[in-house]
Structures are given as structure tokens and as C-alpha cells.
Scaffold this motif. Structure first.
Motif, PDB file in Angstrom:
ATOM      1  N   ARG A   1      40.005  35.932  38.552  1.00  0.00           N
ATOM      2  CA  ARG A   1      40.910  36.230  39.667  1.00  0.00           C
ATOM      3  C   ARG A   1      40.353  37.357  40.532  1.00  0.00           C
ATOM      4  NH1 ARG A   1      46.598  35.714  36.280  1.00  0.00           N
ATOM      5  NH2 ARG A   1      46.679  33.444  36.384  1.00  0.00           N
ATOM      6  N   ALA A   2      39.773  38.352  39.898  1.00  0.00           N
ATOM      7  CA  ALA A   2      39.193  39.467  40.647  1.00  0.00           C
ATOM      8  C   ALA A   2      38.000  39.005  41.480  1.00  0.00           C
ATOM      9  CB  ALA A   2      38.771  40.579  39.692  1.00  0.00           C
ATOM     10  N   ARG A   3      37.144  38.191  40.892  1.00  0.00           N
ATOM     11  CA  ARG A   3      35.986  37.686  41.633  1.00  0.00           C
ATOM     12  C   ARG A   3      36.443  36.853  42.819  1.00  0.00           C
ATOM     13  NH1 ARG A   3      32.908  34.169  38.396  1.00  0.00           N
ATOM     14  NH2 ARG A   3      31.208  34.393  39.887  1.00  0.00           N
TER      15      ARG A   3
ATOM     16  N   ILE B   1      34.759  45.330  40.752  1.00  0.00           N
ATOM     17  CA  ILE B   1      34.207  43.975  40.871  1.00  0.00           C
ATOM     18  C   ILE B   1      33.503  43.742  42.201  1.00  0.00           C
ATOM     19  CG2 ILE B   1      34.736  41.500  40.696  1.00  0.00           C
ATOM     20  CD1 ILE B   1      35.181  43.133  38.078  1.00  0.00           C
TER      21      ILE B   1
ATOM     22  N   VAL C   1      40.054  46.078  41.712  1.00  0.00           N
ATOM     23  CA  VAL C   1      39.103  45.014  42.055  1.00  0.00           C
ATOM     24  C   VAL C   1      37.991  45.581  42.927  1.00  0.00           C
ATOM     25  CG1 VAL C   1      38.805  42.872  43.381  1.00  0.00           C
ATOM     26  CG2 VAL C   1      40.758  43.114  41.835  1.00  0.00           C
ATOM     27  N   ARG C   2      38.374  46.339  43.958  1.00  0.00           N
ATOM     28  CA  ARG C   2      37.374  46.876  44.878  1.00  0.00           C
ATOM     29  C   ARG C   2      36.530  47.977  44.244  1.00  0.00           C
ATOM     30  NH1 ARG C   2      39.781  46.935  50.968  1.00  0.00           N
ATOM     31  NH2 ARG C   2      38.447  45.181  51.495  1.00  0.00           N
TER      32      ARG C   2
ATOM     33  N   PHE D   1      36.975  47.444  34.163  1.00  0.00           N
ATOM     34  CA  PHE D   1      37.953  46.768  35.010  1.00  0.00           C
ATOM     35  C   PHE D   1      39.195  46.382  34.196  1.00  0.00           C
ATOM     36  CE2 PHE D   1      39.554  42.679  36.783  1.00  0.00           C
ATOM     37  CZ  PHE D   1      40.136  43.199  37.920  1.00  0.00           C
TER      38      PHE D   1
ATOM     39  N   THR E   1      46.434  39.396  46.696  1.00  0.00           N
ATOM     40  CA  THR E   1      46.329  39.914  45.336  1.00  0.00           C
ATOM     41  C   THR E   1      47.610  39.606  44.574  1.00  0.00           C
ATOM     42  OG1 THR E   1      44.855  41.697  46.064  1.00  0.00           O
ATOM     43  CG2 THR E   1      45.932  41.995  43.944  1.00  0.00           C
TER      44      THR E   1
ATOM     45  N   GLN F   1      39.236  37.265  44.384  1.00  0.00           N
ATOM     46  CA  GLN F   1      39.817  38.200  45.354  1.00  0.00           C
ATOM     47  C   GLN F   1      38.724  38.774  46.251  1.00  0.00           C
ATOM     48  OE1 GLN F   1      43.004  38.608  45.925  1.00  0.00           O
ATOM     49  NE2 GLN F   1      42.730  40.140  47.503  1.00  0.00           N
ATOM     50  N   CYS F   2      37.522  38.890  45.733  1.00  0.00           N
ATOM     51  CA  CYS F   2      36.405  39.392  46.542  1.00  0.00           C
ATOM     52  C   CYS F   2      36.139  38.482  47.734  1.00  0.00           C
ATOM     53  CB  CYS F   2      35.150  39.522  45.688  1.00  0.00           C
ATOM     54  SG  CYS F   2      35.279  40.771  44.390  1.00  0.00           S
TER      55      CYS F   2
END
Length: 155
Positions: free
Chosen positions: A100-102, A151, A147-148, A78, A122, A104-105
Motif C-alpha cells: 500500500r505504501a509503495r 518508502i 510513507v514519505r 516503516f 492515503t 501511495q508513492c
């Protein structure tokens, strides 16, 4: 969990009102609702590490659509994907990029089919000193794809 909080519905949020477990500065905010009663609970992550047991945080994260922290190999892929887009995104702060990515989930769970909203969130979530207002729509779209992919894969 404190008995006085039983019966409350927990919603994880940040001070910027975006669904998340931790804000960009690492603070934990939880909105509790029960009937007409609303409470905001602040649990500083470093000041009071025992403010909430880890299993409570994990449960809240899962309910909010936030996946567990990725394993080292996934994390490396990632971070490499973000650096390939623009090294300024990570800016030497890998842990912050992962958080931040988590987070965003959570947004992806709430609005899985609203690409425009997810790109906007995002762009709001991924900031840097040189990009305090985000990286723009084109870069945010690439970040969201990373991210998708790594993560919180779309199933």
C-alpha cells in the motif's frame, strides 16, 4: 512482452481506479492505450505468476512512480512507524502495508504538491477490518508522513 502489445502506452491501475500496480487483494491490472484503442490486462499474481515477466512489472512500477521493495531495515522502520501511529494499520499484514505504501508513492508522483488529495488517497488505501473506510484525516496524514519518510522520500 507480447508483440501485439507493442506501441501501447501502459498505465497501471487497480479495480478501484487508483493508480497502483497491485490492488488491495493482490491483483495486477494494466490499462494499455494506443491511439483510440484501450485494453485492460488482468494478470492474477498467484494464479499465473508468469503472466508478466518481473522486468516488465518493475519497469511499469518505476514508470508509475512505485519504488522497489524496501530493504529489511527500511521495512522494519516503516512498520514500526505505522505501529506507533496505530497497530491496526498493519494488523499483522506487513507485506500488505508495504504494498500500500509503495502504491501511495505513485499518487505522490502524480500529485506531489496536493497534500489534501494525497491524504484522501492515503485514507482510501490504508484500510483494516475495524476501519473499512480508512482511519480518518488525522491518521492518514501521519501515515502519509511515514510513507514519505521511509518508502518514497520527498527529494
Amino acid at each position: 512482452m507480447d508483440h501485439s502489445l507493442r506501441g501501447y502506452h501502459a498505465t497501471v491501475t487497480t479495480h478501484r481506479d487508483h493508480p497502483a500496480v497491485r490492488s488491495h487483494d493482490g491483483e495486477l491490472w494494466i490499462q494499455l492505450q494506443h491511439g483510440g484503442d484501450h485494453r485492460i490486462v488482468h494478470a492474477p499474481s498467484q494464479a499465473q505468476p508468469s503472466a508478466l515477466p518481473s522486468e516488465v512489472v518493475s519497469s511499469i512500477e518505476a514508470d508509475a512512480g512505485i519504488p522497489p521493495k524496501p530493504d529489511p531495515a527500511t521495512q522494519a522502520k516503516f512498520i514500526a512507524a505505522l505501529n506507533a501511529i496505530d497497530p491496526e494499520i498493519v494488523n499483522g499484514k506487513e507485506g500488505k502495508a508495504i504494498d500500500r505504501a509503495r502504491n501511495q508513492c505513485s499518487s505522490a508522483k502524480e500529485s506531489p504538491d496536493n497534500q489534501a488529495k494525497l491524504v484522501d488517497l492515503t485514507n482510501q488505501r490504508f484500510l483494516s477490518p475495524e476501519h473499512p473506510e480508512g482511519f480518518g484525516e488525522a491518521t492518514a496524514t501521519k501515515i502519509l508522513k511515514a510513507v514519505r519518510t521511509h518508502i518514497c522520500p520527498v527529494r
